[in-house]
Design a protein around this motif. Structure first.
Motif, PDB file in Angstrom:
ATOM      1  N   ALA A 257       0.827  -1.207   0.000  1.00 47.73           N
ATOM      2  CA  ALA A 257       0.000   0.000   0.000  1.00 47.73           C
ATOM      3  C   ALA A 257       0.862   1.260   0.000  1.00 47.73           C
ATOM      4  O   ALA A 257       0.542   2.235  -0.684  1.00 47.73           O
ATOM      5  CB  ALA A 257      -0.950  -0.010   1.199  1.00 47.73           C
ATOM      6  N   ARG A 258       1.955   1.244   0.749  1.00 47.00           N
ATOM      7  CA  ARG A 258       2.830   2.417   0.822  1.00 47.00           C
ATOM      8  C   ARG A 258       3.484   2.720  -0.535  1.00 47.00           C
ATOM      9  O   ARG A 258       3.896   3.855  -0.782  1.00 47.00           O
ATOM     10  CB  ARG A 258       3.888   2.251   1.901  1.00 47.00           C
ATOM     11  CG  ARG A 258       3.320   2.425   3.296  1.00 47.00           C
ATOM     12  CD  ARG A 258       4.447   2.652   4.301  1.00 47.00           C
ATOM     13  NE  ARG A 258       3.933   2.791   5.639  1.00 47.00           N
ATOM     14  CZ  ARG A 258       3.435   3.908   6.149  1.00 47.00           C
ATOM     15  NH1 ARG A 258       3.353   4.985   5.408  1.00 47.00           N
ATOM     16  NH2 ARG A 258       3.010   3.954   7.396  1.00 47.00           N
ATOM     17  N   GLN A 259       3.557   1.731  -1.415  1.00 48.23           N
ATOM     18  CA  GLN A 259       4.098   1.972  -2.753  1.00 48.23           C
ATOM     19  C   GLN A 259       3.235   2.961  -3.530  1.00 48.23           C
ATOM     20  O   GLN A 259       3.687   3.563  -4.492  1.00 48.23           O
ATOM     21  CB  GLN A 259       4.211   0.650  -3.528  1.00 48.23           C
ATOM     22  CG  GLN A 259       5.213  -0.320  -2.966  1.00 48.23           C
ATOM     23  CD  GLN A 259       6.623   0.227  -2.993  1.00 48.23           C
ATOM     24  OE1 GLN A 259       7.086   0.753  -3.989  1.00 48.23           O
ATOM     25  NE2 GLN A 259       7.318   0.115  -1.862  1.00 48.23           N
ATOM     26  N   MET A 260       1.986   3.117  -3.122  1.00 46.88           N
ATOM     27  CA  MET A 260       1.080   4.068  -3.775  1.00 46.88           C
ATOM     28  C   MET A 260       1.287   5.487  -3.267  1.00 46.88           C
ATOM     29  O   MET A 260       0.656   6.422  -3.764  1.00 46.88           O
ATOM     30  CB  MET A 260      -0.385   3.668  -3.518  1.00 46.88           C
ATOM     31  CG  MET A 260      -0.727   2.255  -3.897  1.00 46.88           C
ATOM     32  SD  MET A 260      -0.448   1.984  -5.653  1.00 46.88           S
ATOM     33  CE  MET A 260      -0.003   0.259  -5.640  1.00 46.88           C
ATOM     34  N   LEU A 261       2.171   5.663  -2.273  1.00 51.66           N
ATOM     35  CA  LEU A 261       2.369   6.966  -1.623  1.00 51.66           C
ATOM     36  C   LEU A 261       3.817   7.441  -1.712  1.00 51.66           C
ATOM     37  O   LEU A 261       4.392   7.843  -0.702  1.00 51.66           O
ATOM     38  CB  LEU A 261       1.984   6.886  -0.148  1.00 51.66           C
ATOM     39  CG  LEU A 261       0.609   6.379   0.211  1.00 51.66           C
ATOM     40  CD1 LEU A 261       0.476   6.253   1.714  1.00 51.66           C
ATOM     41  CD2 LEU A 261      -0.452   7.297  -0.362  1.00 51.66           C
ATOM     42  N   PRO A 262       4.432   7.430  -2.867  1.00 55.05           N
ATOM     43  CA  PRO A 262       5.847   7.822  -2.897  1.00 55.05           C
ATOM     44  C   PRO A 262       6.048   9.239  -2.360  1.00 55.05           C
ATOM     45  O   PRO A 262       5.372  10.177  -2.775  1.00 55.05           O
ATOM     46  CB  PRO A 262       6.218   7.740  -4.385  1.00 55.05           C
ATOM     47  CG  PRO A 262       4.927   7.752  -5.123  1.00 55.05           C
ATOM     48  CD  PRO A 262       3.886   7.212  -4.197  1.00 55.05           C
ATOM     49  N   GLY A 263       6.930   9.340  -1.382  1.00 52.39           N
ATOM     50  CA  GLY A 263       7.257  10.631  -0.804  1.00 52.39           C
ATOM     51  C   GLY A 263       6.239  11.205   0.156  1.00 52.39           C
ATOM     52  O   GLY A 263       6.419  12.308   0.653  1.00 52.39           O
ATOM     53  N   ARG A 264       5.169  10.490   0.428  1.00 54.86           N
ATOM     54  CA  ARG A 264       4.140  10.990   1.353  1.00 54.86           C
ATOM     55  C   ARG A 264       4.084  10.097   2.584  1.00 54.86           C
ATOM     56  O   ARG A 264       4.296   8.894   2.496  1.00 54.86           O
ATOM     57  CB  ARG A 264       2.774  11.032   0.681  1.00 54.86           C
ATOM     58  CG  ARG A 264       2.715  12.061  -0.436  1.00 54.86           C
ATOM     59  CD  ARG A 264       1.330  12.255  -0.940  1.00 54.86           C
ATOM     60  NE  ARG A 264       0.936  11.100  -1.738  1.00 54.86           N
ATOM     61  CZ  ARG A 264      -0.277  10.927  -2.239  1.00 54.86           C
ATOM     62  NH1 ARG A 264      -1.223  11.804  -2.026  1.00 54.86           N
ATOM     63  NH2 ARG A 264      -0.559   9.864  -2.955  1.00 54.86           N
ATOM     64  N   GLU A 265       3.765  10.701   3.699  1.00 57.09           N
ATOM     65  CA  GLU A 265       3.636   9.972   4.956  1.00 57.09           C
ATOM     66  C   GLU A 265       2.168   9.822   5.328  1.00 57.09           C
ATOM     67  O   GLU A 265       1.356  10.696   5.040  1.00 57.09           O
ATOM     68  CB  GLU A 265       4.377  10.699   6.078  1.00 57.09           C
ATOM     69  CG  GLU A 265       5.880  10.597   5.971  1.00 57.09           C
ATOM     70  CD  GLU A 265       6.386   9.171   6.079  1.00 57.09           C
ATOM     71  OE1 GLU A 265       5.919   8.419   6.961  1.00 57.09           O
ATOM     72  OE2 GLU A 265       7.240   8.800   5.259  1.00 57.09           O
ATOM     73  N   LEU A 266       1.859   8.736   5.961  1.00 62.90           N
ATOM     74  CA  LEU A 266       0.512   8.470   6.448  1.00 62.90           C
ATOM     75  C   LEU A 266       0.632   7.546   7.644  1.00 62.90           C
ATOM     76  O   LEU A 266       1.442   6.613   7.625  1.00 62.90           O
ATOM     77  CB  LEU A 266      -0.330   7.804   5.358  1.00 62.90           C
ATOM     78  CG  LEU A 266      -1.770   7.464   5.736  1.00 62.90           C
ATOM     79  CD1 LEU A 266      -2.595   8.738   5.904  1.00 62.90           C
ATOM     80  CD2 LEU A 266      -2.405   6.581   4.680  1.00 62.90           C
ATOM     81  N   ALA A 267      -0.163   7.781   8.677  1.00 63.44           N
ATOM     82  CA  ALA A 267      -0.150   6.911   9.849  1.00 63.44           C
ATOM     83  C   ALA A 267      -0.846   5.603   9.516  1.00 63.44           C
ATOM     84  O   ALA A 267      -2.064   5.553   9.347  1.00 63.44           O
ATOM     85  CB  ALA A 267      -0.837   7.594  11.025  1.00 63.44           C
ATOM     86  N   VAL A 268      -0.048   4.553   9.372  1.00 65.41           N
ATOM     87  CA  VAL A 268      -0.559   3.199   9.160  1.00 65.41           C
ATOM     88  C   VAL A 268       0.071   2.336  10.244  1.00 65.41           C
ATOM     89  O   VAL A 268       1.284   2.153  10.267  1.00 65.41           O
ATOM     90  CB  VAL A 268      -0.218   2.637   7.766  1.00 65.41           C
ATOM     91  CG1 VAL A 268      -0.785   1.230   7.609  1.00 65.41           C
ATOM     92  CG2 VAL A 268      -0.714   3.557   6.660  1.00 65.41           C
ATOM     93  N   GLU A 269      -0.761   1.834  11.138  1.00 64.89           N
ATOM     94  CA  GLU A 269      -0.290   1.013  12.251  1.00 64.89           C
ATOM     95  C   GLU A 269      -0.699  -0.440  12.030  1.00 64.89           C
ATOM     96  O   GLU A 269      -1.729  -0.705  11.400  1.00 64.89           O
ATOM     97  CB  GLU A 269      -0.874   1.516  13.570  1.00 64.89           C
ATOM     98  CG  GLU A 269      -0.439   2.912  13.937  1.00 64.89           C
ATOM     99  CD  GLU A 269       1.029   3.013  14.301  1.00 64.89           C
ATOM    100  OE1 GLU A 269       1.584   2.031  14.854  1.00 64.89           O
ATOM    101  OE2 GLU A 269       1.624   4.074  14.044  1.00 64.89           O
ATOM    102  N   VAL A 270       0.090  -1.342  12.561  1.00 69.12           N
ATOM    103  CA  VAL A 270      -0.168  -2.775  12.440  1.00 69.12           C
ATOM    104  C   VAL A 270      -0.349  -3.373  13.829  1.00 69.12           C
ATOM    105  O   VAL A 270       0.448  -3.117  14.733  1.00 69.12           O
ATOM    106  CB  VAL A 270       0.989  -3.484  11.703  1.00 69.12           C
ATOM    107  CG1 VAL A 270       0.827  -4.994  11.745  1.00 69.12           C
ATOM    108  CG2 VAL A 270       1.088  -2.985  10.260  1.00 69.12           C
ATOM    109  N   ALA A 271      -1.398  -4.168  13.980  1.00 67.64           N
ATOM    110  CA  ALA A 271      -1.614  -4.979  15.181  1.00 67.64           C
ATOM    111  C   ALA A 271      -1.795  -6.399  14.662  1.00 67.64           C
ATOM    112  O   ALA A 271      -2.858  -6.744  14.147  1.00 67.64           O
ATOM    113  CB  ALA A 271      -2.833  -4.511  15.949  1.00 67.64           C
ATOM    114  N   ALA A 272      -0.727  -7.188  14.746  1.00 67.80           N
ATOM    115  CA  ALA A 272      -0.764  -8.492  14.085  1.00 67.80           C
ATOM    116  C   ALA A 272       0.109  -9.508  14.795  1.00 67.80           C
ATOM    117  O   ALA A 272       1.174  -9.169  15.302  1.00 67.80           O
ATOM    118  CB  ALA A 272      -0.305  -8.348  12.634  1.00 67.80           C
TER     119      ALA A 272
END
Length: 135
Positions: A22-37
């Motif tokens: 998913a982060r590959q769709m956001l080059p150069g941009r930050e977004l809070a994506v947290e993982v609970a796994a």
């Protein structure tokens, strides 16, 4: 501020790979994506307390959208809501979207400044392109 995303999965490796994609769709941009796994010892499973902590970490005040993989991940996410303060709980949306496809769409619109409702709606449309192609 943007809507945060939380990924709940039985497998840490699966969740991390989905987030990386998913982060590959956001080059150069930050977004809070947290993982609970996964479990603390590296096994398969989910933990409501970890989900709650991830929601709190992802919430910048605009809320979060939570995507889950399978049955008990949904139960853990539902239970996690009980651990949250009322205002955080009110800003949290549990999504029935497919994990990978929903996550990709959700991060793109969230990074663009969409509302929590718009992010959740985009995640829910995650299977539409695949369904249309396979008809």
């Amino acid at each position: 501020m943007t809507v945060g995303i939380v990924v709940v999965s039985h497998s840490r490796a699966l969740a991390d790979a989905a987030v990386e994609l998913a982060r590959q769709m956001l080059p150069g941009r930050e977004l809070a994506v947290e993982v609970a796994a996964g479990t603390e010892d590296g096994g398969l499973g989910t933990d409501a307390a970890a989900v709650s902590a991830a929601i709190e970490a992802a919430d910048s005040g605009e809320g979060t959208v939570v995507l889950m993989d399978l049955g008990s991940a949904v139960l853990s996410a539902e239970t996690a809501l009980e651990f949250l303060a009322d205002d955080v709980r009110a800003r949290t949306t549990l999504s029935a979207a497919p994990l990978v496809e929903g996550l990709v769409g959700a991060v793109v619109v969230a990074a663009g400044g969409a509302s929590r409702e718009q992010v959740a709606a985009e995640a829910a449309r995650g299977l539409a392109p695949k369904e249309a192609q396979l008809r």
